[in-house]
Design a protein around this motif. Structure first.
Motif, PDB file in Angstrom:
ATOM      1  N   HIS A   6       0.822  -1.207   0.000  1.00  0.00           N
ATOM      2  CA  HIS A   6       0.000   0.000   0.000  1.00  0.00           C
ATOM      3  C   HIS A   6       0.861   1.265   0.000  1.00  0.00           C
ATOM      4  O   HIS A   6       1.934   1.299   0.583  1.00  0.00           O
ATOM      5  CB  HIS A   6      -0.897   0.042   1.241  1.00  0.00           C
ATOM      6  N   SER A 288      -6.820  -0.971  -0.883  1.00  0.00           N
ATOM      7  CA  SER A 288      -6.647  -2.426  -0.896  1.00  0.00           C
ATOM      8  C   SER A 288      -6.672  -2.906  -2.340  1.00  0.00           C
ATOM      9  O   SER A 288      -7.614  -3.544  -2.781  1.00  0.00           O
ATOM     10  CB  SER A 288      -7.762  -3.118  -0.102  1.00  0.00           C
ATOM     11  N   VAL A 331      -6.851  -2.873   7.142  1.00  0.00           N
ATOM     12  CA  VAL A 331      -5.945  -2.682   6.002  1.00  0.00           C
ATOM     13  C   VAL A 331      -4.752  -1.810   6.367  1.00  0.00           C
ATOM     14  O   VAL A 331      -3.600  -2.174   6.127  1.00  0.00           O
ATOM     15  CB  VAL A 331      -6.712  -2.081   4.809  1.00  0.00           C
ATOM     16  N   LYS A 337      -4.620  -7.291   3.540  1.00  0.00           N
ATOM     17  CA  LYS A 337      -4.908  -6.966   2.143  1.00  0.00           C
ATOM     18  C   LYS A 337      -6.297  -6.365   1.966  1.00  0.00           C
ATOM     19  O   LYS A 337      -6.561  -5.669   0.987  1.00  0.00           O
ATOM     20  CB  LYS A 337      -4.756  -8.205   1.255  1.00  0.00           C
ATOM     21  N   ASP A 338      -7.192  -6.641   2.900  1.00  0.00           N
ATOM     22  CA  ASP A 338      -8.582  -6.188   2.752  1.00  0.00           C
ATOM     23  C   ASP A 338      -9.278  -6.415   4.095  1.00  0.00           C
ATOM     24  O   ASP A 338      -8.692  -6.972   5.044  1.00  0.00           O
ATOM     25  CB  ASP A 338      -9.286  -7.001   1.645  1.00  0.00           C
TER      26      ASP A 338
END
Length: 775
Positions: A6, A288, A331, A337-338
């Motif tokens: 990210h 994400s 996140v 990731k999510d």
């Protein structure tokens, strides 16, 4: 090395007087004014504020003193090593925004317990505390347990699409893209704080006047495996998008890019409930960008039920913000990731799409460490340790569970055999090794597969109810009544139509329809929301029942009620008739008895007197005492009802007539006595043996009216020349206008009544106040 997952905009400031660094993080790469709560879905900016906790010298406790903060509504405590756990208690309290009101201490679940491979930090479950601007934290390892390194408080403002006080004034005009301070290369050694030099204080972050170099945009690479637990296979590879190219917001059923093999969306045996998609709750997909992963077997074997272990004080309108807060925490604060859960449900029953990839697909979540590869996760917003979720929330959990399991032929009331992706321990102390086969309910609580209180004692105790609601048949189905008719014992009566009323404990949203059965055949159909239905019956005896059809197709049927349909009216086998009775006589109230008898071929319900007054009598009553006005012709009207509602009427008319003593034929000596207590103000009295009075009248009932006292004597009574009886007028209390003796015939006729003084020793006198007859 792997490209960091990210990127986001960062502004850092140091709050004067705080221990450690205070970081303000914008949780999105774009600005927006769209807010789902305002009816305009779109990505919503979320931001976070972090500050380190002060650790004790022995490392067994940590704290953060009372302090002012920027606005936030959700918080959690995180630490550097994502595999570590807090062995003690983590407690926070917050100050309600704009007030000086502090909350009670709130205990945080010490481990998020989901198991997202590649997580950057460990942390507690996030807690929704509502709009707040102050905080205090204490962590207690009980004096023996060393706490994990890098403890910090993470406060999340889920955003409303509007610029808030948490955002510096120059934020929109001056932004510098920097790598995620908490992002980490997956190869970072455990125990180091991701995103920092191992030799640097893990709480240190760049200051605003420091220059932070932005790394060059990487070439697309194939990400390393990212699965929810150690045994899960690798997710499909996909290029990592750069910060300058944020991924588009995905819809709940939108397919990922062609590089991901998307499993099919099989039809379900249960209907799909309404689901608010990610755009609907304001998910900012740019934070994400990784593609979703799917269960290795492309099928869901079980549903794991969670609570989010936070306050229940949020409003229904705040539901999307709570979801956004959890999303941001998972996140950006933990580096997942999510969002970990597949679905979330608020206390009002609204269902939200969680992890992206398609609500109708077997999406791999991060919600149940060791069992993510075979399950889907549903979490209810709130904490349910002592209070169970609302019926609306549990209904939605049952509907989602039934729909998802129905896609793969799993009975919600059955069990599932799951393969443990790693060794583990349940909340109840059961342990297992990696690869072990565990038999668990198809709908089970998080605590069944992990050492956590989740979903709380009160919610866990309701899971049997959720399973029953999801799997059917309809529970608690009861035929309450058959109305619009009468009933005798267990049998109901009607002329032809009936209204059948029922109830069930299974929520209406899970019921396809109700069927009204007459003699085993469907006579009427009603919606799953209905609680009554009508039917028309032919003459005769019938068995009536209600059948409920669950959305699964399973049925439940009530016990049958007996209903008799008939149209034959009742019969007065004895017509109403009147007779004088004993009692005190007044010119306005002559005592009499009304008699009758009614029967019915099926079941008599009642007989009603409709005139001259209204009274209702039971089916076995055949007489009643009344009074009537002297000299007034009165009609007594009656109506018989059977249990089916059929009726019959009958009546009788009568006029009570008072004959004064002065109108009688006399013999012997009689003297007049005057008093307002006598009928007409006068009476006759005699102590002469064989003195007599006689009256002649035409009627069907007669009563002799006298005055009585302790010295009163006896009299012979003759009717139509025959002596019928001798009556004694003696009374311990003085009585006036007393109907002492009565006589009734079957029909009206001419009669003569004669009274004769007996001349009783010591009390020879009798006083007569006249005669009353009924014509």
């Amino acid at each position: 090395m792997r490209t960091p997952r990210h990127f986001w905009k960062t502004a850092a400031v140091v709050a004067a007087g705080l221990s450690g660094a205070l970081v303000l993080q914008s949780m999105t790469g774009q600005q927006t004014s769209s807010d789902p709560s305002d009816g305009a879905p779109g990505p919503v900016t979320s931001k976070a504020e972090t500050t380190e906790l002060r650790m004790s010298g022995d490392g067994t406790s940590a704290s953060l003193g009372k302090r002012d903060t920027g606005p936030f509504s959700m918080l959690g405590v995180t630490w550097s090593d994502p595999s570590a756990r807090v062995g003690g208690t983590v407690e926070v309290r917050t100050r309600q925004a704009g007030t000086q009101t502090w909350s009670r201490w709130l205990r945080l679940d010490g481990d998020s317990g989901q198991g997202e491979s590649g997580a950057l930090r460990g942390g507690t479950e996030p807690a929704w505390v509502g709009p707040s601007d102050g905080v205090e934290v204490r962590v207690d390892g009980k004096g023996t347990t060393r706490l994990p390194k890098g403890l910090r408080l993470d406060m999340v403002d889920p955003g409303s699409g509007k610029v808030t006080a948490l955002e510096p004034a120059a934020y929109a005009a001056e932004e510098t893209e920097t790598p995620d301070p908490s992002a980490s290369d997956p190869d970072t050694e455990p125990g180091t704080d991701p995103g920092t030099d191992p030799g640097t204080d893990p709480g240190t972050v760049p200051q605003p006047d420091e220059t932070v170099s932005e790394p060059p945009a990487p070439e697309p690479t194939v990400p390393a495996p990212s699965s929810s637990d150690p045994s899960d296979p690798s997710e499909p590879p996909a290029p990592e998008p750069s910060a300058s190219e944020p991924s588009a917001s995905s819809s709940p059923t939108a397919s990922p890019s062609p590089s991901v093999s998307v499993p099919p969306a099989p039809p379900s045996t249960a209907p799909r409930p309404p689901i608010t998609d990610r755009a609907g709750w304001g998910a900012d997909e740019s934070i994400s960008p990784e593609e979703p992963g799917y269960l290795p077997g492309d099928r869901v074997k079980a549903v794991v039920v969670h609570h989010t272990a936070e306050s229940n004080d949020y409003t229904c309108a705040q539901g999307p913000a709570v979801v956004r807060g959890i999303y941001a925490y998972h996140v950006k604060q933990l580096g997942w990731k999510d969002l970990g859960y597949n679905f979330l449900v608020d206390k009002c029953g609204t269902v939200y799409e969680g992890r992206k990839g398609g609500v109708d697909r077997p999406v791999m979540g991060a919600h149940a460490y060791g069992f993510n590869a075979e399950t889907t996760g549903i979490s209810v917003l709130g904490t349910y340790t002592s209070t169970a979720p609302s019926t609306a929330a549990m209904t939605s959990v049952a509907r989602i569970a039934a729909w998802k399991l129905g896609q793969y032929g799993v009975d919600p009331t059955g069990t599932a055999t799951l393969t443990a992706g790693d060794g583990g321990r349940s909340y109840y102390g059961k342990t297992w090794a990696k690869g072990a086969q565990l038999s668990l309910p198809a709908i089970h609580g998080h605590r069944d597969g992990y050492n956590t209180q989740c979903p709380g004692d009160a919610f866990y105790n309701k899971l049997a109810t959720v399973r029953a609601w999801a799997g059917g048949p309809v529970s608690g189905l009861t035929l309450k009544s058959v109305t619009g008719t009468g009933a005798s014992g267990s049998t109901t009566y009607t002329k032809s139509s009936v209204t059948v009323n029922w109830s069930a404990t299974t929520p209406a949203a899970l019921i396809t329809k109700y069927e009204l059965l007459v003699n085993g055949k469907v006579a009427a159909t009603a919606a799953g929301t209905a609680t009554s239905a009508k039917a028309t019956l032919t003459a005769g005896t019938h068995k009536v029942a209600v059948r409920a059809v669950h959305q699964s197709g399973k049925t439940a049927t009530t016990a049958a009620a007996t209903v008799v349909a008939e149209t034959t009216a009742p019969t007065f086998t004895t017509k109403p008739n009147l007779a004088l009775r004993t009692g005190t006589v007044n010119t306005a109230a002559v005592p009499l008895t009304l008699k009758w008898k009614a029967t019915d071929g099926a079941a008599l319900k009642e007989v009603r007197l409709t005139a001259p007054t209204a009274k209702t009598y039971g089916p076995t009553v055949t007489s009643a005492q009344h009074t009537a006005k002297s000299g007034a012709a009165t009609t007594w009207s009656m109506k018989a009802y059977d249990q089916a509602g059929n009726t019959a009427t009958a009546s009788v008319a009568g006029t009570p007539v008072i004959l004064q003593e002065s109108s009688a034929t006399k013999s012997g000596t009689w003297t007049t006595k005057s008093s307002t207590s006598y009928l007409g103000g006068k009476s006759y009295t005699s102590s002469t043996k064989n003195a007599s009075l006689s009256w002649t009248f035409t009627g069907r009932s007669v009563a002799w009216v006298v005055s009585r006292a302790a010295t009163s004597g006896q009299a012979h009574i003759y009717v139509d020349g025959k002596k019928l009886t001798t009556v004694d007028l003696k009374s311990s209390t003085t009585k006036y206008r007393d109907a002492l003796w009565t006589k009734t015939w079957s029909s009206s006729a001419k009669h003569t009544v004669k009274i004769v003084v007996v001349g009783t020793g010591g009390r020879p006198a009798i006083t007569t106040d006249g005669l009353v007859y009924l014509k």
